[in-house]
Design an enzyme around this catalytic site. Structure first.
Site, PDB file in Angstrom:
ATOM      1  CB  SER A 187      -1.064  -0.078   1.199  1.00  0.00           C
ATOM      2  OG  SER A 187      -1.602   1.239   1.382  1.00  0.00           O
ATOM      3  CB  CYS A 188       1.387   3.806  -2.433  1.00  0.00           C
ATOM      4  SG  CYS A 188      -0.268   3.910  -3.324  1.00  0.00           S
ATOM      5  CB  ILE A 189      -2.075   5.425   1.756  1.00  0.00           C
ATOM      6  CG1 ILE A 189      -3.161   4.626   0.988  1.00  0.00           C
ATOM      7  CG2 ILE A 189      -2.764   6.418   2.496  1.00  0.00           C
ATOM      8  CD1 ILE A 189      -4.292   3.988   2.025  1.00  0.00           C
ATOM      9  CE1 TYR A 205       7.171   4.981   2.653  1.00  0.00           C
ATOM     10  CE2 TYR A 205       5.819   3.475   1.952  1.00  0.00           C
ATOM     11  CZ  TYR A 205       6.617   3.863   2.868  1.00  0.00           C
ATOM     12  OH  TYR A 205       7.163   3.142   3.817  1.00  0.00           O
TER      13      TYR A 205
END
Length: 324
Positions: free
Chosen positions: A75-77, A79
């Protein structure tokens, strides 16, 4: 039909299967994991029912099927530019270490890691530590930021990829070169018929799958009002331009599509239009059982299919060549 050896894959943080769809042609995906049940339904329909729904942090290592290679995009939230910028101390940000720990435990021949470019640009210390750890545990590591627009996708979508080849295989992964072909919004969505209007909570695919509009989020009147009377807003109205690539589609389109308005009509783009703008073929269909918001969110979180396919082909051919 030409026969070839299919190498095995285990997939992590699989979403609706954008990365997996690219690998499916040349690799046997035998296990996958996704926390979001809506995304997992989309995956099961389009990739396979080997998807396991659950929190990867709660799984035992024995629950994971060992394979030739691992692929995944934590999950990239934490970053992302639109995220809370918590980095690797955030609930989502720390999953980059979870993926690394699993890779270390099972030591596949290769791994592929995907995330937003903000991991490199906004959290360079975390990124450098990731690279150093992968090298330390036994992988030859290479990385690149790839823009989907350079791979025949009508969307500017930059993502960072880390590729690791186990050191005993004796080579480094070389990332695929960009295509010469560039596509625009017009190239990929202008041929679609008019979308079918549905109620906000209807669970239907539409006569042309995933090509429906609710006239909400935002409403046509809201669009007209803001266009005629511009004012300071955190997220302003933005029409796509016919003869340019689409800006990066984000998961926020699920809540409010004002940044992804059709070039001419007073509506946000449909899920089918978003899929086409991400390079997916029309036979990739998200099931009606998925809420519309979940469909949009899945597309916003996905790896563009042509990028995934280019990476899969590069990985497969380099692995097979270096076996000789």
């Amino acid at each position: 039909m030409q026969c070839f050896e299919k190498l095995t894959i285990s997939s992590f943080f699989s979403g609706m299967g954008g990365l997996d769809l690219g690998f499916k042609e040349l690799f046997d995906i035998q296990w996958a994991n996704e926390r979001d049940p809506h995304a997992a339904r989309g995956y099961a329909v389009n990739i396979g029912d080997h998807i396991q729904v659950g929190d990867i942090t709660e799984l035992s290592k024995s629950d994971i099927v060992p394979s030739t290679g691992f692929i995944g995009g934590p999950s990239c939230i934490d970053y992302s530019t639109d995220g809370a910028n918590r980095g690797d101390v955030g609930e989502h940000g720390k999953l980059v270490w979870t993926y690394q720990d699993i890779t270390w435990s099972l030591m596949p021949q290769f791994f592929l890691f995907e995330n937003v470019s903000g991991l490199v640009n906004r959290h360079p210390q975390t990124f450098e530590r990731l690279l150093a750890n992968y090298k330390r545990i036994g992988f030859n590591v290479s990385w690149a930021i790839l823009d989907a627009a350079q791979f025949g996708v009508a969307q500017n979508r930059k993502r960072v990829f880390i590729a690791g080849i186990r050191k005993d295989l004796g080579f480094y992964f070389r990332f695929p070169l960009p295509y010469l072909e560039r596509k625009t919004v017009r190239d990929v969505i202008s041929s679609l018929p008019s979308p079918e209007t549905i109620g906000a909570r209807e669970r239907v695919l539409g006569s042309f799958p995933n090509h429906t509009v609710t006239w909400e989020s935002p409403t046509p009147s809201r669009i007209q009002d803001v266009i005629l009377h511009p004012r300071n807003q955190r997220r302003g109205m933005r029409r796509l331009e016919w003869d340019k690539p689409c800006p990066t589609i984000t998961a926020h389109i699920a809540k409010d599509g004002r940044e992804f308005l059709h070039p001419e009509e007073n509506r946000r783009i449909t899920v089918r239009e978003a899929l086409r703008l991400s390079g997916f073929p029309d036979n990739f269909v998200l099931p009606a059982v998925m809420p519309l918001s979940a469909q949009y969110r899945c597309v916003g979180n996905c790896v563009a299919y042509p990028v995934a396919k280019a990476l899969a082909h590069a990985m497969y051919h380099q692995l097979m060549f270096n076996r000789k």
